[in-house]
Design a protein around this motif. Sequence first.
Motif, PDB file in Angstrom:
ATOM      1  N   UNK A  13      80.993 -31.307 -29.804  1.00 50.97           N
ATOM      2  CA  UNK A  13      80.639 -32.697 -30.083  1.00 50.97           C
ATOM      3  C   UNK A  13      79.189 -32.790 -30.568  1.00 50.97           C
ATOM      4  N   UNK A  17      78.059 -33.999 -34.315  1.00 50.67           N
ATOM      5  CA  UNK A  17      77.264 -35.226 -34.407  1.00 50.67           C
ATOM      6  C   UNK A  17      75.876 -34.917 -34.995  1.00 50.67           C
ATOM      7  N   UNK A  80      79.518 -43.368 -23.316  1.00 48.96           N
ATOM      8  CA  UNK A  80      80.369 -43.346 -22.132  1.00 48.96           C
ATOM      9  C   UNK A  80      81.849 -43.389 -22.494  1.00 48.96           C
ATOM     10  N   UNK A  81      82.669 -42.721 -21.666  1.00 46.69           N
ATOM     11  CA  UNK A  81      84.119 -42.803 -21.829  1.00 46.69           C
ATOM     12  C   UNK A  81      84.576 -44.193 -21.418  1.00 46.69           C
ATOM     13  N   UNK A  82      85.788 -44.561 -21.800  1.00 48.89           N
ATOM     14  CA  UNK A  82      86.260 -45.929 -21.531  1.00 48.89           C
ATOM     15  C   UNK A  82      86.246 -46.276 -20.037  1.00 48.89           C
ATOM     16  N   UNK A 102      82.572 -43.743 -26.192  1.00 50.11           N
ATOM     17  CA  UNK A 102      82.924 -42.515 -26.895  1.00 50.11           C
ATOM     18  C   UNK A 102      84.379 -42.596 -27.329  1.00 50.11           C
ATOM     19  N   UNK A 103      84.779 -42.180 -28.493  1.00 52.87           N
ATOM     20  CA  UNK A 103      83.947 -41.677 -29.572  1.00 52.87           C
ATOM     21  C   UNK A 103      83.197 -42.813 -30.274  1.00 52.87           C
ATOM     22  N   UNK A 104      81.909 -42.608 -30.560  1.00 57.16           N
ATOM     23  CA  UNK A 104      81.159 -43.693 -31.197  1.00 57.16           C
ATOM     24  C   UNK A 104      81.444 -43.789 -32.693  1.00 57.16           C
ATOM     25  N   UNK A 106      80.165 -43.900 -36.190  1.00 58.38           N
ATOM     26  CA  UNK A 106      78.900 -43.321 -36.616  1.00 58.38           C
ATOM     27  C   UNK A 106      77.958 -44.338 -37.248  1.00 58.38           C
TER      28      UNK A 106
ATOM     29  N   UNK B  22      89.456 -37.828 -23.599  1.00 58.01           N
ATOM     30  CA  UNK B  22      88.556 -38.620 -24.429  1.00 58.01           C
ATOM     31  C   UNK B  22      87.513 -37.732 -25.117  1.00 58.01           C
ATOM     32  N   UNK B  26      87.004 -37.412 -29.032  1.00 62.94           N
ATOM     33  CA  UNK B  26      85.662 -37.628 -29.623  1.00 62.94           C
ATOM     34  C   UNK B  26      85.299 -36.508 -30.593  1.00 62.94           C
ATOM     35  N   UNK B  27      85.634 -35.272 -30.216  1.00 61.75           N
ATOM     36  CA  UNK B  27      85.295 -34.129 -31.084  1.00 61.75           C
ATOM     37  C   UNK B  27      86.153 -34.169 -32.349  1.00 61.75           C
ATOM     38  N   UNK B  30      84.809 -36.929 -34.595  1.00 61.11           N
ATOM     39  CA  UNK B  30      83.563 -36.570 -35.289  1.00 61.11           C
ATOM     40  C   UNK B  30      83.815 -35.570 -36.427  1.00 61.11           C
TER      41      UNK B  30
END
Lengths: 141, 212
Positions: A13, A17, A80-82, A102-104, A106, B22, B26-27, B30
């Motif tokens: 991650x 990012x 943060x996770x949900x 998360x996931x943000x 961008x 999650x 997320x990975x 991205x």
Amino acid sequence: MAKVLIVDDEKDFTDTLSERLESRGMEVEAVDNGLKAVEKVESKTYDAVLLDLTMPGIDGIETLKRLLAKNPDLQVILLTGRGSIKTGVEAIKHGAAEFLEKPPDLENLVARIKEAHSRRVMLFEKKMQDTIEDILKKKNW
Amino acid sequence: MLEQSGRECFGSLTASMSHELNNVISIIDQNIGLLNDLLSAGNDPVVIERSRFEKVLTRLAAQAERGSALVKLLNTFAHSVDADGRGVNLADVASLSQSLWKRIAEMRRVEIKNFPAQGLAEFPDLPYKAIWALFLALRTATEKCPSGSTIIVKINKTAEGSVIIVETPMEKDVDIAASTELVNLMNCLRGDLRIRQETGYLIQELHFYRRE
């Protein structure tokens, strides 16, 4: 150029990012735990710290407290996770600048970083102005 | 009170797994974004630097595998309440619990190691009750042991049934009283909980008895 520190234990991650933020003109560093983050802010100034709330060892909230103890003007954006939105709200009470799920997204994250950068510059300028006013007052100018 | 303890067990374990999922999402998210960045920057997909492309593919493949393992784990956990699961091997429960506990243990900087019995160490009730009992024993263990410790879970057959033994390194002057929830659950399971301190270790033995 905004200087960003990412604090997250998920290497894939942070790698991805970092690459995406760098391609948007930012200077990015990453560490995988809170203790390393505290060490980093002791030796360098960042415009924004992206901090994951759930990490091994010292968690996000404790890391946030230690970071702000070192530098109260630091702009910390929590990721943060949900399931931990409640904790995110708690973190804002402890002085975090923002919190994002998360996931943000961008583009949203980039906008938040730019705002954090502006706030940091504004706080710095305000401090400089206060210092100058103090000096002038002491000299009765 | 016992019902609340059961809810806490399922809540904690599913929350931990959903957090892991999650992270996987997320990975993936991205890396999809990164591919989009590369293409929308006007790069010809045929001439995108091969190593960058391969790095993204490697990350996506790793996360697909990780996500798939998590879904399997979640599915096995969900089916632990099935009525036909009675008589499960405790070694399988310990292995499942180790996987379910992985992230919680990492957060607390402890490691859990399993030593399964040879052959079948049968649990006389539904599997989720064994997961629940082990959850409570591991929760006590992770609360009592110093950071960096290794908690050992042993499964054995006994003359009357089976036993789970949880061995936890502990510092001096730690209260070794059993959690009320675990005592109550073991009573419900008509089992027997024995706790003792032995040369720097807290030993929790959860004995289960064969039912006619």
